[in-house]
Write a protein that holds these residues in place. Sequence first.
Motif, PDB file in Angstrom:
ATOM      1  N   VAL A 254       0.790  -1.295  -0.078  1.00  0.00           N
ATOM      2  CA  VAL A 254      -0.094   0.052   0.009  1.00  0.00           C
ATOM      3  C   VAL A 254       1.022   1.337  -0.060  1.00  0.00           C
ATOM      4  O   VAL A 254       0.622   2.232  -0.749  1.00  0.00           O
ATOM      5  CB  VAL A 254      -0.894  -0.083   1.244  1.00  0.00           C
ATOM      6  CG1 VAL A 254      -1.877   1.289   1.363  1.00  0.00           C
ATOM      7  CG2 VAL A 254      -1.730  -1.420   1.126  1.00  0.00           C
ATOM      8  N   PRO A 256       1.354   3.616   2.269  1.00  0.00           N
ATOM      9  CA  PRO A 256       0.833   4.742   2.870  1.00  0.00           C
ATOM     10  C   PRO A 256       1.730   5.735   3.058  1.00  0.00           C
ATOM     11  O   PRO A 256       2.592   5.689   3.804  1.00  0.00           O
ATOM     12  CB  PRO A 256      -0.190   4.330   4.178  1.00  0.00           C
ATOM     13  CG  PRO A 256       0.739   3.110   4.301  1.00  0.00           C
ATOM     14  CD  PRO A 256       1.501   2.506   3.319  1.00  0.00           C
ATOM     15  N   GLN A 257       1.333   7.080   3.143  1.00  0.00           N
ATOM     16  CA  GLN A 257       2.289   8.254   3.444  1.00  0.00           C
ATOM     17  C   GLN A 257       1.570   9.280   4.411  1.00  0.00           C
ATOM     18  O   GLN A 257       0.233   9.203   4.487  1.00  0.00           O
ATOM     19  CB  GLN A 257       2.496   9.207   2.104  1.00  0.00           C
ATOM     20  CG  GLN A 257       3.196   8.405   1.043  1.00  0.00           C
ATOM     21  CD  GLN A 257       4.698   7.714   1.405  1.00  0.00           C
ATOM     22  OE1 GLN A 257       5.465   8.534   1.991  1.00  0.00           O
ATOM     23  NE2 GLN A 257       4.730   6.393   1.310  1.00  0.00           N
ATOM     24  N   GLU A 260      -2.124  11.061   4.315  1.00  0.00           N
ATOM     25  CA  GLU A 260      -2.839  10.630   3.308  1.00  0.00           C
ATOM     26  C   GLU A 260      -4.206  10.147   3.941  1.00  0.00           C
ATOM     27  O   GLU A 260      -4.450   9.786   4.968  1.00  0.00           O
ATOM     28  CB  GLU A 260      -2.373   9.510   2.455  1.00  0.00           C
ATOM     29  CG  GLU A 260      -1.239   9.954   1.439  1.00  0.00           C
ATOM     30  CD  GLU A 260      -0.563   9.226   0.525  1.00  0.00           C
ATOM     31  OE1 GLU A 260      -0.221   9.366  -0.725  1.00  0.00           O
ATOM     32  OE2 GLU A 260      -0.865   7.785   0.958  1.00  0.00           O
ATOM     33  N   ILE A 262      -6.733   6.915   3.551  1.00  0.00           N
ATOM     34  CA  ILE A 262      -6.511   5.505   3.215  1.00  0.00           C
ATOM     35  C   ILE A 262      -7.784   4.708   3.722  1.00  0.00           C
ATOM     36  O   ILE A 262      -8.248   5.008   4.679  1.00  0.00           O
ATOM     37  CB  ILE A 262      -5.338   4.820   4.149  1.00  0.00           C
ATOM     38  CG1 ILE A 262      -4.229   5.672   3.866  1.00  0.00           C
ATOM     39  CG2 ILE A 262      -5.150   3.295   3.594  1.00  0.00           C
ATOM     40  CD1 ILE A 262      -3.344   5.723   2.552  1.00  0.00           C
ATOM     41  N   ASP A 264      -9.161   0.816   4.319  1.00  0.00           N
ATOM     42  CA  ASP A 264      -8.951  -0.527   4.449  1.00  0.00           C
ATOM     43  C   ASP A 264     -10.314  -1.185   4.495  1.00  0.00           C
ATOM     44  O   ASP A 264     -10.890  -1.221   5.225  1.00  0.00           O
ATOM     45  CB  ASP A 264      -8.354  -0.611   5.788  1.00  0.00           C
ATOM     46  CG  ASP A 264      -7.737  -2.249   6.130  1.00  0.00           C
ATOM     47  OD1 ASP A 264      -8.332  -3.105   5.027  1.00  0.00           O
ATOM     48  OD2 ASP A 264      -7.023  -2.578   6.898  1.00  0.00           O
ATOM     49  N   MET A 276      -0.315   0.245   8.853  1.00  0.00           N
ATOM     50  CA  MET A 276      -0.181   1.373   7.927  1.00  0.00           C
ATOM     51  C   MET A 276      -0.278   2.623   8.990  1.00  0.00           C
ATOM     52  O   MET A 276       0.381   3.626   8.450  1.00  0.00           O
ATOM     53  CB  MET A 276      -1.538   1.332   7.110  1.00  0.00           C
ATOM     54  CG  MET A 276      -1.463   0.066   5.916  1.00  0.00           C
ATOM     55  SD  MET A 276      -2.810   0.351   4.759  1.00  0.00           S
ATOM     56  CE  MET A 276      -4.236  -0.161   5.737  1.00  0.00           C
ATOM     57  N   MET A 280       2.468   5.788   8.596  1.00  0.00           N
ATOM     58  CA  MET A 280       2.103   7.013   8.370  1.00  0.00           C
ATOM     59  C   MET A 280       2.290   8.045   9.682  1.00  0.00           C
ATOM     60  O   MET A 280       2.090   8.898   9.483  1.00  0.00           O
ATOM     61  CB  MET A 280       0.354   7.153   8.197  1.00  0.00           C
ATOM     62  CG  MET A 280       0.276   6.158   6.878  1.00  0.00           C
ATOM     63  SD  MET A 280      -1.556   6.061   6.576  1.00  0.00           S
ATOM     64  CE  MET A 280      -2.175   7.799   6.347  1.00  0.00           C
ATOM     65  N   ILE A 286      -7.266   6.923   8.328  1.00  0.00           N
ATOM     66  CA  ILE A 286      -7.720   5.566   7.740  1.00  0.00           C
ATOM     67  C   ILE A 286      -8.777   5.319   8.136  1.00  0.00           C
ATOM     68  O   ILE A 286      -9.439   5.589   9.466  1.00  0.00           O
ATOM     69  CB  ILE A 286      -6.349   4.631   8.625  1.00  0.00           C
ATOM     70  CG1 ILE A 286      -5.249   4.773   7.999  1.00  0.00           C
ATOM     71  CG2 ILE A 286      -7.007   3.124   8.134  1.00  0.00           C
ATOM     72  CD1 ILE A 286      -4.351   3.878   8.543  1.00  0.00           C
ATOM     73  N   ASP A 328      -6.480   8.322  -1.104  1.00  0.00           N
ATOM     74  CA  ASP A 328      -5.647   8.308  -1.882  1.00  0.00           C
ATOM     75  C   ASP A 328      -4.934   6.648  -2.199  1.00  0.00           C
ATOM     76  O   ASP A 328      -4.675   6.453  -3.208  1.00  0.00           O
ATOM     77  CB  ASP A 328      -4.379   8.843  -1.125  1.00  0.00           C
ATOM     78  CG  ASP A 328      -4.429  10.157  -0.926  1.00  0.00           C
ATOM     79  OD1 ASP A 328      -4.611  11.161  -1.734  1.00  0.00           O
ATOM     80  OD2 ASP A 328      -4.956  10.645   0.316  1.00  0.00           O
ATOM     81  N   ARG A 329      -5.366   5.890  -1.303  1.00  0.00           N
ATOM     82  CA  ARG A 329      -5.062   4.402  -1.194  1.00  0.00           C
ATOM     83  C   ARG A 329      -6.216   3.702  -0.778  1.00  0.00           C
ATOM     84  O   ARG A 329      -6.748   3.991   0.337  1.00  0.00           O
ATOM     85  CB  ARG A 329      -3.784   4.128  -0.725  1.00  0.00           C
ATOM     86  CG  ARG A 329      -2.621   4.829  -1.421  1.00  0.00           C
ATOM     87  CD  ARG A 329      -1.431   4.806  -0.517  1.00  0.00           C
ATOM     88  NE  ARG A 329      -0.433   5.837  -0.854  1.00  0.00           N
ATOM     89  CZ  ARG A 329       0.640   5.859  -1.747  1.00  0.00           C
ATOM     90  NH1 ARG A 329       1.038   4.800  -2.328  1.00  0.00           N
ATOM     91  NH2 ARG A 329       1.441   6.980  -1.982  1.00  0.00           N
TER      92      ARG A 329
END
Length: 448
Positions: A254, A256-257, A260, A262, A264, A276, A280, A286, A328-329
Amino acid sequence: MSHKTAREMALQILYRIETQKAYSTVLLDQAANDHDWDGNQALLRQLVKGTLEWRGKIDSVLKPIVKGDLESLTPWIRNILRLATYQILFLDRVAPEVAVNESVELAKRYGHQGTVRLVNAVLRKVVAQRHQKIAPAVVEQDPAEYIATNFSHPKWMVQRWLQQLGVEETIELCMANNRAGHLCLRTNTLQGSTSDLRRQLEKEGIAFRPAHYAPDCTLVTTLPRTTRLNQLSSYCDGLFQVQDESSALIAYLVDPQPGEYIVDLCSAPGGKTTHMAALMQNQGRILAVDLHRHRLHLIQTNTKRLGITMIEEVCADGRTLHLDHLADRVLVDAPCSGFGVLGRRSDARWNKAESDLQGLRVLQRELLQHAATLVKPGGRLVYSTCTIDAEENEGIVQAFLNDSPEYTLVGASPHIPAILIDQQGYYRTWPQRHEMGGAFGAVMVRST
């Protein structure tokens, strides 16, 4: 009041696994906090895991002796026989007469006088015949039957693996599933470094070694008999999360930054979600989605212990989830057959039927298709499983890509060791090749 023995606890767990399709890992964790038994956790885990792993072999020994349908017995008596036969055949440190006598006592509590006599007679024959070699099917004539009987897996599973791997590697896979694996601890980098965790483990008397591929994972090689993991200071202080190495590497796909957004999509129990969050640095958002509210409670418990504040739990169906804005992801860690983790989830090999797979593939396709609508242009979509089954892995991804021209398959993250990435760019691990659970991951990017 007399406490239950480890054997009686094991019997109760095996009964629930067979009749309720309960998870052995959950029941064993619950037993660790149950004070109404003698507390020999090492023996309890060995009895449960061993009886489940070798159930196929055990049943092949019992059926000729019972002289009838083993399934016609009550689940209590059937599992008393299995539990005792495991001890007689596989546990050298348990005297056969002890296994028989303890099992007869269990039959008195969980059966009637007739079944007490049956248990006693059957087990004494198992003891008498334990050194006899049972002639298996010749591997060349019927490899599926040979492997299923001698390495204790359902024949239908073995047949699928033979098509994919061939005889030699299917045997290696089954052997890997029957070996005791090491407990894997992933460092919670929000609370300290891997070096910090290992220093604390040393103070707590835990023997360990570094994991094979993940730098933030540590394998426990020896856990003192009286040690309860959830009572360790390192656990209570949130220094680690129990997570298989193959699972811990998914978060790197993934990538992740900090800052961001996210999603799940199938998050519970939260190992990947919390990983994650750590990557991050607890900055960003998230959304942890799961269909079952009680499973989201597991995430809440872990986030509190690990010191994570950026995760929002949402009880929803991942196939119909609506977002206030695109992510973003998105990670789709899809429900699957679990063929890659049969080593640590021994119950799964007996609680599944081949007919279940079609329904799983439908669910996997629907989750991935909807997840694709939640990713912003330029964003990343990751599909992962803990199975080695090609139809659930690249089969799902290729069908999705054929119908979704806006998505492109890209290579796995540079954080993943090259040995774990195949020629198509998929992340793939195998129990028999990599000494960890089997897992799969595909990384896709949305262009428009």
